[in-house]
Structure formats: C-alpha cells, structure tokens
Design an enzyme around this catalytic site. Structure first.
Site, PDB file in Angstrom:
ATOM      1  CE  LYS A 103     -41.206  26.859  43.196  1.00 58.56           C
ATOM      2  NZ  LYS A 103     -40.232  28.510  43.125  1.00 58.56           N
ATOM      3  N   GLY A 164     -31.743  32.934  41.460  1.00 60.57           N
ATOM      4  CA  GLY A 164     -31.553  34.119  42.107  1.00 60.57           C
ATOM      5  C   GLY A 164     -29.428  34.454  41.529  1.00 60.57           C
ATOM      6  N   GLY A 191     -33.297  31.646  37.475  1.00 61.82           N
ATOM      7  CA  GLY A 191     -32.673  31.724  37.017  1.00 61.82           C
ATOM      8  C   GLY A 191     -32.583  32.909  35.714  1.00 61.82           C
ATOM      9  CG  ASN A 212     -38.634  36.743  44.354  1.00 64.75           C
ATOM     10  OD1 ASN A 212     -39.142  38.104  44.947  1.00 64.75           O
ATOM     11  ND2 ASN A 212     -37.349  37.113  45.267  1.00 64.75           N
ATOM     12  CB  THR A 213     -33.380  37.165  42.546  1.00 68.56           C
ATOM     13  OG1 THR A 213     -33.867  36.521  43.312  1.00 68.56           O
ATOM     14  CG2 THR A 213     -31.771  38.244  42.733  1.00 68.56           C
TER      15      THR A 213
END
Length: 260
Positions: A103, A164, A191, A212-213
């Site tokens: 990535k 995030g 997002g 992730n977040t």
C-alpha cells in the site's frame, strides 16, 4: 439468490472473500488487534513498515499474533512525505518479508494527512517498474485516480474523509465517478467512522473498504469489527440488488383503488 460470501474480488491476481481490510495501529495491544481482526473476517491487514519491530528479537511482534501464512500482510508507507521515502520504505519491506503487494501513500502535510498526488504518482511509477504491485491511497479525484492506474497502480484507494477523522464519505459523487472510470479495484480508504459509512462505500459500488481508527478507537473494538463486517456485506448486497428509484412524491405500497 446471490450469496454475499460467494462474492469474491481480485486484486493483482489474488482473490479474497472479505471486502474489508483492517489496519494494525492504535490498538491497546496485539491481542486486541488479533481479536478484532478475527471478528472482522478480514483477510488483509495493513502494517506500517516504520512501526515494525526489527531491532529487538525478544520484544513481541505482530506476527506472533497474526499469522502471515493465513492473513495477507499489506506493508504501507504511513508517515512518508516524499516519493523517495516511500520507495525506500517499500524496498526495505520487500527485503525483510518478500512482499510485492503493498500500500503506497505519500502525504502532503502532517495537519490534514492529505495525499501529495504529484509525489504519489511519481512513486507509483517507480515501484511498478521495480515489480511492486501498489495499492494506492489517493484523493477522491477521478482524474488523479486514472493517472495512478496508468502509472501502474493495481488498486486505487480514494479517501472518504481525512485519515482518522471518522467523518464518513464526504463526496459520494466523486467516489462513484472513480469507480465508473476504473479498470482496477476501487477501495475507500480513510474517514470511515461507523458501520453506516462502510455500507455507503459498498452501496456506491466500491470493491472494498479499508479502515483502522473506526475499529481501534471504538469503545468496544471487537464488537465494532463485527459490525463493520456485517455493514460491508449488507452494503455489497444492496449494491448488487439494485436500489429502488428515488421519487419526488410518495408512492403507496398498497393500492388506493377499491378503498372502503
């Protein structure tokens, strides 16, 4: 009836059943990260090369908790602000683990973490020529996404909102345009804040969602991971089913003729 678990997707010749990709940052420990991954059903995890422990063999390592033989690791260039840094980072990743599916992200500034598309495209061209298979984080710009594809990207990953932020997809029109113009997989990256955001991404026709977040910072990451799994599947099924047309006025479900 089309079953969502039979609806696989392919990137760079590799086929996956889950359309959800999850990260490995911000969790309280590796155990929680591994548990969330299992609940999510994801088959790919992103790993920031800069956070990988290579200096202390006695310290815990992510690979002790998430088996790279069972889960596809996707090394990423998080924290890189120039093409040179990103290229160097992924060369190191290939030397360390033999990875070619990677990535790529090249950030423009620390405040917004928006991609620097000039540097991103330049890095993508170099990496593709060196045999890497770059999945590339980019702005939600149909022109830039097509330029990345021409530069050798095996997937384009437009942001839904800043990294995030949890704001959800801010511009559905451009995401749809990117998908309509692409001949490689399109995955929303960044997002997503909650399950409905993931469902929206899939309803737009995207091939997958990376987050992730949204999971790691949830009050209950394991439960949120499970919610995201279901949301991605539901959004994909809704897209394949073909939503009803929107109308300006009401249209009754039951006929009005013959009322008593």
């Amino acid at each position: 009836m089309t079953q969502s678990n039979d609806d696989s997707w392919t990137v760079a010749g590799r086929t996956f059943k889950s359309r959800l990709i999850v990260g490995t940052g911000k969790y309280k420990d590796f155990e929680q990260n591994a548990a969330a991954l299992e609940a999510s059903g994801a088959e790919i995890v992103t790993v920031a090369v800069r956070r990988v422990n290579v200096s202390d063999p006695k310290a815990p390592m992510l690979t002790d908790y998430i088996d790279p033989k069972k889960i596809t690791y996707l090394p990423n260039t998080a924290g890189c602000f120039t093409a040179e840094d990103a290229i160097r980072t992924l060369r190191l990743a290939r030397e360390a683990g033999g990875w070619d599916l990677v990535k790529l992200e090249v950030l423009g500034e620390a405040r917004t973490l928006y991609p620097n598309m000039v540097e991103t495209i330049r890095a993508c061209e170099v990496l593709a020529k060196e045999g890497f298979l770059p999945m590339v984080y980019c702005t939600d710009d149909p022109i830039a996404a097509k330029q990345l594809e021409d530069a050798g990207a095996v997937a384009v990953m437009p942001l839904g909102a800043p990294i995030g932020s949890g704001l959800g997809i801010q511009n559905r029109v451009t995401i749809r345009l990117i998908k309509e113009g692409a001949s490689v997989p399109v995955l929303v990256d960044a997002g997503v804040g909650t399950a409905s955001d993931a469902a929206v991404a899939m309803e737009l026709g995207c091939d997958g969602v990376l987050m992730n977040t949204a999971i790691a910072e949830a009050k209950d990451p394991i439960r949120m991971a499970r919610a995201m799994k279901l949301a991605v599947e539901a959004g994909r099924d809704a897209y394949l089913a073909g939503r009803m047309a929107t109308r300006k006025y009401a249209d009754p479900s039951s006929p009005l003729a013959g009322l008593i």
